[in-house]
Write a protein that holds these residues in place. Sequence first.
Motif, PDB file in Angstrom:
ATOM      1  N   UNK A   1      15.232   8.918  -4.221  1.00 50.69           N
ATOM      2  CA  UNK A   1      16.376   9.837  -5.222  1.00 50.69           C
ATOM      3  C   UNK A   1      16.286   8.966  -6.448  1.00 50.69           C
ATOM      4  N   UNK A   2      16.188   7.465  -6.570  1.00 55.29           N
ATOM      5  CA  UNK A   2      16.188   7.122  -8.501  1.00 55.29           C
ATOM      6  C   UNK A   2      15.017   6.848  -8.877  1.00 55.29           C
ATOM      7  N   UNK A   3      13.564   7.368  -8.373  1.00 57.39           N
ATOM      8  CA  UNK A   3      12.742   7.504  -8.511  1.00 57.39           C
ATOM      9  C   UNK A   3      12.668   8.432  -9.816  1.00 57.39           C
ATOM     10  N   UNK A   4      11.653   7.725 -11.576  1.00 56.95           N
ATOM     11  CA  UNK A   4      12.049   8.554 -12.387  1.00 56.95           C
ATOM     12  C   UNK A   4      10.656   8.970 -12.553  1.00 56.95           C
ATOM     13  N   UNK A   5      10.024   9.172 -13.418  1.00 59.03           N
ATOM     14  CA  UNK A   5       8.943   9.401 -14.193  1.00 59.03           C
ATOM     15  C   UNK A   5       8.133   8.008 -14.668  1.00 59.03           C
ATOM     16  N   UNK A   6       6.522   7.541 -13.826  1.00 53.50           N
ATOM     17  CA  UNK A   6       5.989   6.307 -14.371  1.00 53.50           C
ATOM     18  C   UNK A   6       6.910   5.282 -13.642  1.00 53.50           C
ATOM     19  N   UNK A   7       6.981   5.777 -12.230  1.00 58.29           N
ATOM     20  CA  UNK A   7       8.437   4.211 -11.639  1.00 58.29           C
ATOM     21  C   UNK A   7       7.148   4.149 -10.348  1.00 58.29           C
ATOM     22  N   UNK A   8       7.188   3.363 -10.162  1.00 57.63           N
ATOM     23  CA  UNK A   8       6.235   2.282  -9.262  1.00 57.63           C
ATOM     24  C   UNK A   8       7.548   2.318  -7.499  1.00 57.63           C
ATOM     25  N   UNK A   9       7.151   2.776  -6.934  1.00 60.11           N
ATOM     26  CA  UNK A   9       8.071   3.582  -5.123  1.00 60.11           C
ATOM     27  C   UNK A   9       7.573   2.280  -3.617  1.00 60.11           C
TER      28      UNK A   9
ATOM     29  N   UNK B   1       7.147  12.037  -0.388  1.00 61.62           N
ATOM     30  CA  UNK B   1       6.464  13.514  -1.432  1.00 61.62           C
ATOM     31  C   UNK B   1       7.521  13.366  -2.209  1.00 61.62           C
ATOM     32  N   UNK B   2       9.197  13.115  -1.848  1.00 68.75           N
ATOM     33  CA  UNK B   2      10.266  13.338  -2.732  1.00 68.75           C
ATOM     34  C   UNK B   2       9.934  12.014  -3.843  1.00 68.75           C
ATOM     35  N   UNK B   3       9.520  10.594  -3.580  1.00 67.33           N
ATOM     36  CA  UNK B   3       9.159  10.009  -4.812  1.00 67.33           C
ATOM     37  C   UNK B   3       8.396  10.695  -5.464  1.00 67.33           C
ATOM     38  N   UNK B   4       6.964  11.277  -5.414  1.00 66.35           N
ATOM     39  CA  UNK B   4       6.070  11.480  -6.362  1.00 66.35           C
ATOM     40  C   UNK B   4       6.331  12.790  -6.807  1.00 66.35           C
ATOM     41  N   UNK B   5       7.058  13.862  -6.150  1.00 67.42           N
ATOM     42  CA  UNK B   5       8.007  14.199  -6.960  1.00 67.42           C
ATOM     43  C   UNK B   5       8.712  14.215  -8.341  1.00 67.42           C
ATOM     44  N   UNK B   6       9.758  13.186  -7.588  1.00 64.89           N
ATOM     45  CA  UNK B   6      10.336  12.293  -8.724  1.00 64.89           C
ATOM     46  C   UNK B   6       9.854  11.841  -9.898  1.00 64.89           C
ATOM     47  N   UNK B   7       8.629  11.345  -9.827  1.00 61.38           N
ATOM     48  CA  UNK B   7       7.880  10.859 -11.037  1.00 61.38           C
ATOM     49  C   UNK B   7       7.210   9.291 -10.139  1.00 61.38           C
ATOM     50  N   UNK B   8       7.067   9.351  -9.212  1.00 67.37           N
ATOM     51  CA  UNK B   8       5.866   7.967  -9.379  1.00 67.37           C
ATOM     52  C   UNK B   8       4.621   7.826  -9.021  1.00 67.37           C
ATOM     53  N   UNK B   9       4.436   6.672  -9.709  1.00 63.20           N
ATOM     54  CA  UNK B   9       2.971   6.773 -10.114  1.00 63.20           C
ATOM     55  C   UNK B   9       2.187   5.983  -8.730  1.00 63.20           C
ATOM     56  N   UNK B  10       2.348   5.471  -8.639  1.00 64.38           N
ATOM     57  CA  UNK B  10       1.908   3.868  -7.834  1.00 64.38           C
ATOM     58  C   UNK B  10       3.257   4.120  -6.939  1.00 64.38           C
TER      59      UNK B  10
ATOM     60  N   UNK C   1       0.135   1.818 -16.353  1.00 66.09           N
ATOM     61  CA  UNK C   1       1.998   1.347 -16.806  1.00 66.09           C
ATOM     62  C   UNK C   1       2.905   1.802 -16.032  1.00 66.09           C
ATOM     63  N   UNK C   2       3.964   0.719 -15.425  1.00 73.77           N
ATOM     64  CA  UNK C   2       4.974   0.951 -15.051  1.00 73.77           C
ATOM     65  C   UNK C   2       6.026   0.476 -15.388  1.00 73.77           C
ATOM     66  N   UNK C   3       6.462   1.765 -15.355  1.00 71.25           N
ATOM     67  CA  UNK C   3       7.810   2.005 -16.971  1.00 71.25           C
ATOM     68  C   UNK C   3       9.256   1.708 -15.639  1.00 71.25           C
ATOM     69  N   UNK C   4       9.564   1.174 -14.164  1.00 70.49           N
ATOM     70  CA  UNK C   4      10.652   1.140 -13.355  1.00 70.49           C
ATOM     71  C   UNK C   4       9.921   0.637 -12.147  1.00 70.49           C
ATOM     72  N   UNK C   5      10.872   0.258 -11.384  1.00 67.93           N
ATOM     73  CA  UNK C   5      10.537   0.718  -9.791  1.00 67.93           C
ATOM     74  C   UNK C   5      11.400   1.236  -8.952  1.00 67.93           C
TER      75      UNK C   5
END
Length: 494
Positions: A37-45, A60-69, A28-32
């Motif tokens: 730097x604007x990525x949050x948990x369960x976001x699509x980057x 790597x930064x996107x994943x560290x910030x919560x990217x799920x895909x 489930x994607x909660x944001x894009x």
Amino acid sequence: MLNTLQHFMARLSQIVTWTYLERPNETFIEGIAFSSKKIKKNNLFVCITGHRHDGHNFIDEAIANGAIAIVAERPIDAPIPVIYCRDTKIALAELAATFYDEPSKRLRVHGVTGTNGKTTTTSLAYQLFTSLGTKAGWIGTLGIQYAGQTFTTPNTTPDPLTVNRHLDEMVKAGITDCVIEVSSQAIAESRITELSFQSASFLNLTHDHLDYHGSMESYAETKARLFKQVTANGHVFLNRDDPFHVQMDHATPGDVKRSYYSRHNASVDLFRKLDHDRLSIASKGQSIAVTPPFTETYNLDNLLCALGIVLATGISLEDAAPHLSSLRLPSGRLERIEGIASLAYVDYGHTPDAIQEVVTVLTERHTRVLVLLSAAGERDRSKRSRMTEIVSQSGADYMLSVHDPRGEAPQQILDDLAPGRTAPPPLSVHPIRHDAIRAFAERLPDYDCGVIFGKGHDRIERVDGELIPCDEPAIVHRFYPHEREPGDASRTER
């Protein structure tokens, strides 16, 4: 709506080349976001390759910030699901429309394009809608406005996530009509892809952005793509006085209504004529006469287009007429610098055509005109000498400077602005913007009128990656010699 990877995959099916997915229906994607730097948990980057940065380098930064895909264009090493697409800019636009449930189909979106006049036309249409009681929104150079709120934006036409998010909020706020400036770069970079336009308007096409598009033909082809996105039974408004209107006409689908406006051809759908201080407008057998809020030829063209946009929503010319005289130009468009004895303006003009229009108006009204002309760095170099040629031949005295040099050497900009050997030379040349405005202010009392071109409403200078406050009217106030009266004996002749 359930925003799962499986749901997004269905939308992206035409551009997907390969995937690395596990249980997409359970992700489930909660944001894009396209900024790591604007990525949050369960976001699509979404990895976007821009002029300065490449999103693929920030996985790597996107994943560290919560990217799920991740959505990418080229192979990447990532421990999370990846969707590979041919064009991630198109993917971002399609994802944004999907995530926000296609808001452009839930209100009327009116796109306005052209080299000059987009901000003025959309502002006038927004004001007119509001005055008539229509709940309207406005997206453009001066930001995003609706429901008493204003949001700043970095571009004339923002990114698709920003546009779709605000369109969705407009729908929730009861907005029925949104006017939006559509730049050629936005079209080329797929920022408006997947938007549905109830109407599209063409103002003009003149020399600008050729560093980006390469030629006027390519520039026109890009503009024409907007008109292909007008919905069935929608409406387009074309400036009959500009020859490029034919190309926009040809790009418009056959089931879209066409209207033409003009200041020369009385047989068009919307015609206007200025007789002294009375503006006459004729449309579909009706005619009105009003006292216009401004008399510049180019601004009356913008007013006519704005009126056409509003009339197409079902409002009558008779109902709209009483509101025309109260319309105002947006900030930075031939905007007077208040609080000083001399008559002076700041103007956003930064193309040959826009500068010629303003200088022609001012030199017709005043005998002695002072112009501060400048060009921005890292922008179309081919138009710079033409701008100087126009000002130098106008009869106005002028000074040369730069604004927003970014990473380009100010001297290079000034060299490009330098007049030809037979042209009258500038009064002075200033590589530093602050110094140029000071010199302009100190000379201003010797003239009937003055104008500072380039930035208009903008209060920021962009220098080597830094954003530096630069309030041009305030600088004029600081250095204007208030003890002198305009036109006194201390004039300096060129």
